[in-house]
Structure formats: structure tokens, C-alpha cells
Design an enzyme around this catalytic site. Sequence first.
Site: not given
Length: 380
Positions: A59, A62, A119
Site C-alpha cells: 500500500s 498509495k 489505507s
Amino acid sequence: MKKLLAAALAAALLVLPAAPASAVSGAPATDCGSAILMEKETGTILFEQNSHDKLEPASVTKVMTLLLVMEAIDSGRLSMDDMVQVSAHAAGMGGSQVYMKEGEQFSVHDMLKCVAVVSGNDAAVALAEHLAGSEEGFVERMNERAAELGMSDTHFLNCTGLPAAGHLTSAHDIALMSRELILNHPDIREFTTIWMDSIRDGAFQLANTNKLIRFYEGATGLKTGSTDSALYCLSATAERDGMELIAVVMKAPTSEKRFETAKNLLSFGFANYTLMDVQPNQALPPIDVLLGTRDQVQPQLSQSSRILIDKADVNSVTTELSLCENVEAPVEQGQKLGEMVVKVNGETLQTIPIVAGEAVERLTVPGIFMKFLKTLFMAG
């Protein structure tokens, strides 16, 4: 019993305050596949370990998603108050999520909060679709932006970091996109420094996945990530005494090791380096202008003179000035008139151009004649 003691010890270490500067010396201790430490303002790399290894970022992907959204907001193409509708595709995301339902609507502000704090994969995809029409279109822009930033180790296949064969980047590239985000879009801190918050009018609680926000002095963000194959990743940012650092950790064996390694990197940077304002060793004198509508022009430094140096070298910084004696008009604003050389222990660290602070036009023929007459009159 040993496992319980180990877990308790790890938890205790996490909540301890950062080690004082005097306690940090030598290279930082790392327990991960790759790592890098970068200073935000200058982009200087202070430490790296396998920093160009192509690994799964999970993640931490991101960071690029957040960057593109913040660029859209700061350019006026998107507003924090705009409403984003959740598609079936976004609602169907697995992994970390805030359980958005198809047709549900959230503001861009709340969507950003969900991405930065917990997230949320569903929120990330919803934002991507809102901006680019589809996740695929958004991912295309992610890769274009990566190329623009010089992220040569990177290839994105989605905006979430969910496992996908070939979805890879490096600690070095994560540092580049993290720097771009925090340097040029500082409002992201509103979201990345949240420890606890909520959405849906308080009905759904959010707790930051980045534990450094609570337990590390000066922490400002930025993004965690973990999957079974990527292991534990983190782009951690923190600021002390006007200097912000970026520590990227990839493929750490445990979540605790991820945070400890990031803390070690950041503490190493704060203990050993500082940003220093360097000024000329004398006032910059006006420079005579020949055949100009004004007799002189004031020189000035063309850029910030803040330099990143080892704290041990603070008293070894010197400057040398070189300026032209005069300049012939016309003089353009920003025209180079000299330079200031910054040295540390006698070695050149940086050369900063000295330029004209304003434009000076050239005298016309009648102007030259009038100036000549004025000179004669004054002499008489």
C-alpha cells in the site's frame, strides 16, 4: 512464554521516545530488504541499502495515488468538497478498506482521510475513477508521473498496491514520490498526521496504520503497506528543527521491525545532519551600470542558500564572493552578475549565482545627451 515476552518487549520499544541525538552514531541499524534516507528540501540521500532493488511496495503505492489527487486539488481540477460516488468495482476491493457500498457518496476530503489514515483500497479506487474515469486510466497517469519524477525502477498496475505480478518499485523511487508529495503539497499533512478520526458522522472509526504518528517525535506521515509477499513496508516522514526527512523501508520481516528501522534511519539523520542558512561574508555592494537609466543595480542571491551539512562541519563553512565591477545596460532582472561559492573544510559544496535584483534599461541617444549636460551643469 518466550513469545509473550518478545511481544511485550517489541511493544515497549515502539512506545519509547526517540533516542536523543547523542545516542545515535555510525550507520543506522536496519532489518529489511532495502532502505533509504533522504532529506526533503535538497533531495540529498543520507543513507541507502539496496535502494534500487525492485520490490513489491504493497500500500505504499498509495503515495502516488495521494500525489495525483493532491495535484488535482492544488491545480483547481478537484475540490475537497466534491462528492465521489462509489462504484461496484471500488466497493469490491479487498484488503484494507472502510467497507464502502456501491452508490454511497463521500467528499474528496473524507476519501483522502480514508486513504491516508487506514489505507482504504475502496477509497483509493473511488478517487482514481473519479479523476480518470477508470482505475486503468488513473494507473496510466501514475506511470506517466513516475517517469516524470525519474522513477526508473517503477511499474504500477493498480492504485492500491494489492498483489499483482509486475507491480514493482524501489525504496529510491518511493523516496522520490514521497518527496514530491510533501515538498509541493504540504496540505497532505492534514491527513497523514491524523492518529484517530472517523467517517459517516462518527459511526466508523479510523486509526492510523502508521504508529510513528503517535510514538515518534516530529512524525508527519506518510504511508504504510504490507502483504504476504511484500512483507512490511513504510515511507516515514518526520520534521525537527526545520528539517524534514524521508525514511523508506521495504521488505521488513515484521511490522515492529519496519517501524524500528524507520526510527533508526530518522534518528540517524536528525543526529548527524542539519540545514544551515549560508549568507555572504559581506553585504553585496551595488554594481555600476554603464549607459543605463540608473547608475547602479543591486545584486542578490538567485536562490535559497540553505545547505545540508554534517553537524560536525557547522563551524567549517566559508563563503567566497566574486562580482563583476560594472555591467553595461540593458540589464535584465535575474541576469548573472557573479557567484557565491560555499565551501566546507575548503571543499566546494555549492555555487550560487548572484543576479540583478531588477532590470535597468539602456539610455537612448537623447538620454545620453541629457545626462552629459547634467554632468556638465553639476560640474560647473
